[in-house]
Motif scaffolding. Structure first.
Motif, short mmCIF file in Angstrom:
data_model
loop_
_atom_site.label_atom_id
_atom_site.label_comp_id
_atom_site.label_asym_id
_atom_site.label_seq_id
_atom_site.Cartn_x
_atom_site.Cartn_y
_atom_site.Cartn_z
N MET A 8 37.98 42.11 35.40
CA MET A 8 36.90 41.87 36.35
C MET A 8 36.05 40.67 35.91
SD MET A 8 37.47 43.98 38.70
CE MET A 8 36.04 43.42 39.62
N VAL A 9 35.78 40.57 34.63
CA VAL A 9 35.00 39.44 34.12
C VAL A 9 35.73 38.13 34.39
CG1 VAL A 9 34.11 38.33 32.02
CG2 VAL A 9 33.81 40.79 32.35
N GLN A 12 35.65 37.31 38.12
CA GLN A 12 34.34 36.86 38.56
C GLN A 12 34.05 35.43 38.12
OE1 GLN A 12 32.08 40.10 37.00
NE2 GLN A 12 32.57 41.47 38.70
N MET A 13 34.55 35.06 36.94
CA MET A 13 34.40 33.68 36.47
C MET A 13 35.21 32.73 37.34
SD MET A 13 34.44 34.08 32.32
CE MET A 13 34.27 32.30 32.09
N GLU A 14 36.40 33.16 37.74
CA GLU A 14 37.26 32.32 38.56
C GLU A 14 36.67 32.14 39.96
OE1 GLU A 14 40.02 29.77 39.57
OE2 GLU A 14 40.07 30.70 37.57
N GLN A 15 36.06 33.20 40.52
CA GLN A 15 35.59 33.12 41.90
C GLN A 15 34.33 32.27 42.06
OE1 GLN A 15 34.92 37.42 42.45
NE2 GLN A 15 32.85 36.93 43.10
N LEU A 28 45.67 37.24 37.58
CA LEU A 28 44.73 38.20 37.00
C LEU A 28 44.82 39.55 37.69
CD1 LEU A 28 41.68 35.81 36.55
CD2 LEU A 28 42.92 36.97 34.70
N ILE A 29 44.86 39.54 39.02
CA ILE A 29 44.96 40.80 39.77
C ILE A 29 46.25 41.52 39.39
CG2 ILE A 29 45.30 41.78 42.07
CD1 ILE A 29 43.40 39.66 43.14
N GLY A 30 47.33 40.75 39.21
CA GLY A 30 48.63 41.33 38.90
C GLY A 30 48.68 42.02 37.56
N GLN A 31 47.64 41.86 36.73
CA GLN A 31 47.59 42.54 35.44
C GLN A 31 46.90 43.90 35.52
OE1 GLN A 31 45.94 39.94 32.39
NE2 GLN A 31 46.86 38.15 33.36
N PRO A 33 46.58 47.55 37.61
CA PRO A 33 47.16 48.42 38.65
C PRO A 33 46.20 48.76 39.78
CG PRO A 33 47.75 49.20 36.47
CD PRO A 33 46.71 48.13 36.27
N GLY A 34 44.94 49.06 39.45
CA GLY A 34 43.98 49.45 40.48
C GLY A 34 43.71 48.34 41.47
N LEU A 35 43.44 47.13 40.97
CA LEU A 35 43.20 45.99 41.85
C LEU A 35 44.45 45.66 42.66
CD1 LEU A 35 41.19 43.55 39.53
CD2 LEU A 35 40.31 44.79 41.52
N SER A 36 45.61 45.68 42.00
CA SER A 36 46.85 45.36 42.70
C SER A 36 47.11 46.36 43.83
CB SER A 36 48.03 45.37 41.72
OG SER A 36 47.88 44.39 40.73
N GLY A 37 46.87 47.64 43.53
CA GLY A 37 47.08 48.66 44.54
C GLY A 37 46.16 48.51 45.73
#
Length: 270
Positions: A8-9, A12-15, A28-31, A33-37
Motif C-alpha cells: 500500500m505504501v 500510494q507513492m506511485e499514485q 505492485l498490485i500483482g504481489q 492477493p487481496g488487491l489483485s482479487g
C-alpha cells in the motif's frame, strides 16, 4: 482481505507521481492477493461485459485505467487497518503467495502452459482463504502447522482443518475466488489444491486443465518450501505423497525437476 501494508505504501507513492506508471502499479498490485482479487472482481463484473473472464493483473489495470485503479487502492487501504500482531501472523501468507505466484509463472513458461498469467493467478490466490481463516479463528496458524505435519497419503492438509474447525482454507478460498469473479477453472483449482493425490490418481483423462494447473502449483509450492513458510515443517509430507504422480503427468524425471528447481531458486536469489 486486508492488503499488505508495504504494498500500500509503494502504491500510494506511485499514485502521487505526476504521471503514474500503470505497469509499475500492475506489478505492485500483482504481489498482493487481496488487491489483485478486488481488481479482478471489478473487471470481471457484468458492468464490463467481457466475453471471457480474465486473470491477468496487467490486462485488468489497462482495462480499468489509472483513476479507477487508484480509487480501488484507496478503498482497500481503508480496510487495511490491522493490528501489529495480525500483520506479523499474515506475513507468512504474504511471503508465500508472492513467491509461489512467481514460481508458477516461471514453471508455466518452462513446461509450455498456454496461459502463464492464469498460473500466476493460481499461485497468488490458492491460499486466499488463509487470511479469512486467521480473522475467524485465532488459533488457525497453529492448526495449519498441525495440518502440514500430519499430511500423508491417508490424510490431506484440509482434513485436519475440517476436524478441528469444521471448515478449511481451500473451501473458503473457493468462495472468495468466486466472489472475485475469477474464471471457474481457477476457482476449482483453488478448491482442490490439497486434493492432488486423488486427482492425479484418476487415470480417466478428465480435467486435463485442472491437472496441469495443479501440477504447476504443487511443484511451485515445493520449490518455494511452503511446508516451511506456511506449515512450519522441515519435511514436505504432501509433496512426498504426490511427487511421482505429478512429475509423470508433466513428463519430468526426478533429475529434470531437481535441475528445474535449482535454476528457479537461483533465479529468485539473483
Amino acid at each position: 482481505m486486508p492488503p499488505q501494508p508495504q504494498i500500500m505504501v509503494d502504491l500510494q507513492m506511485e499514485q502521487v507521481m505526476p504521471n503514474p506508471d500503470l505497469k509499475a502499479i500492475a506489478r505492485l498490485i500483482g504481489q498482493d492477493p487481496g488487491l489483485s482479487g478486488a481488481l479482478l472482481k471489478i473487471v470481471n463484473s457484468p458492468f464490463f461485459g467481457l466475453s471471457n473472464r480474465i486473470a491477468s493483473i496487467q490486462q485488468a489495470v489497462n482495462l480499468l485505467g489509472c483513476d479507477t485503479v487508484i480509487n480501488l487502492i484507496n478503498a482497500q487501504s481503508i480496510k487495511g487497518e490491522l493490528s501489529d500482531e495480525t500483520i506479523v501472523t499474515l506475513s507468512r501468507f504474504w511471503d508465500s503467495a508472492q513467491d509461489v505466484a512467481m514460481t508458477c509463472l516461471t514453471l508455466a513458461k518452462r513446461i509450455g502452459y498456454q496461459s502463464p498469467d492464469e498460473a500466476y493467478a493460481l499461485g497468488l490466490f490458492h491460499n486466499c482463504g488463509i487470511p479469512l481463516m486467521v480473522k475467524r479463528f485465532a488459533s488457525f496458524m497453529t492448526v495449519l502447522d498441525e495440518a502440514y505435519y500430519s499430511a500423508s497419503t491417508e490424510l490431506r492438509v484440509v482434513d485436519t482443518e475440517n476436524r478441528l474447525l469444521n471448515t478449511n482454507h481451500a473451501v473458503v478460498g473457493y468462495f472468495t475466488a468466486k466472489s472475485w469473479n475469477l474464471p471457474q477453472h481457477l476457482c476449482e483449482a483453488i478448491a482442490s489444491h490439497h486434493d492432488a493425490l486423488a486427482i492425479f490418481s484418476d487415470d480417466s483423462g478428465r480435467d486435463a486443465q485442472l491437472k496441469t494447473l495443479l501440477a504447476i502449483l504443487k511443484m511451485a509450492e515445493h520449490i518455494c518450501e511452503s511446508h516451511r513458510v506456511l506449515g512450519n515443517q522441515a519435511e514436505d509430507h504432501e509433496w512426498q505423497s504426490i511427487e511421482q504422480l505429478v512429475l509423470e503427468y508433466v513428463g519430468l524425471s526426478e533429475s529434470d525437476f531437481e535441475y528445474l528447481r535449482e535454476s528457479i531458486r537461483e533465479l529468485g536469489e539473483a
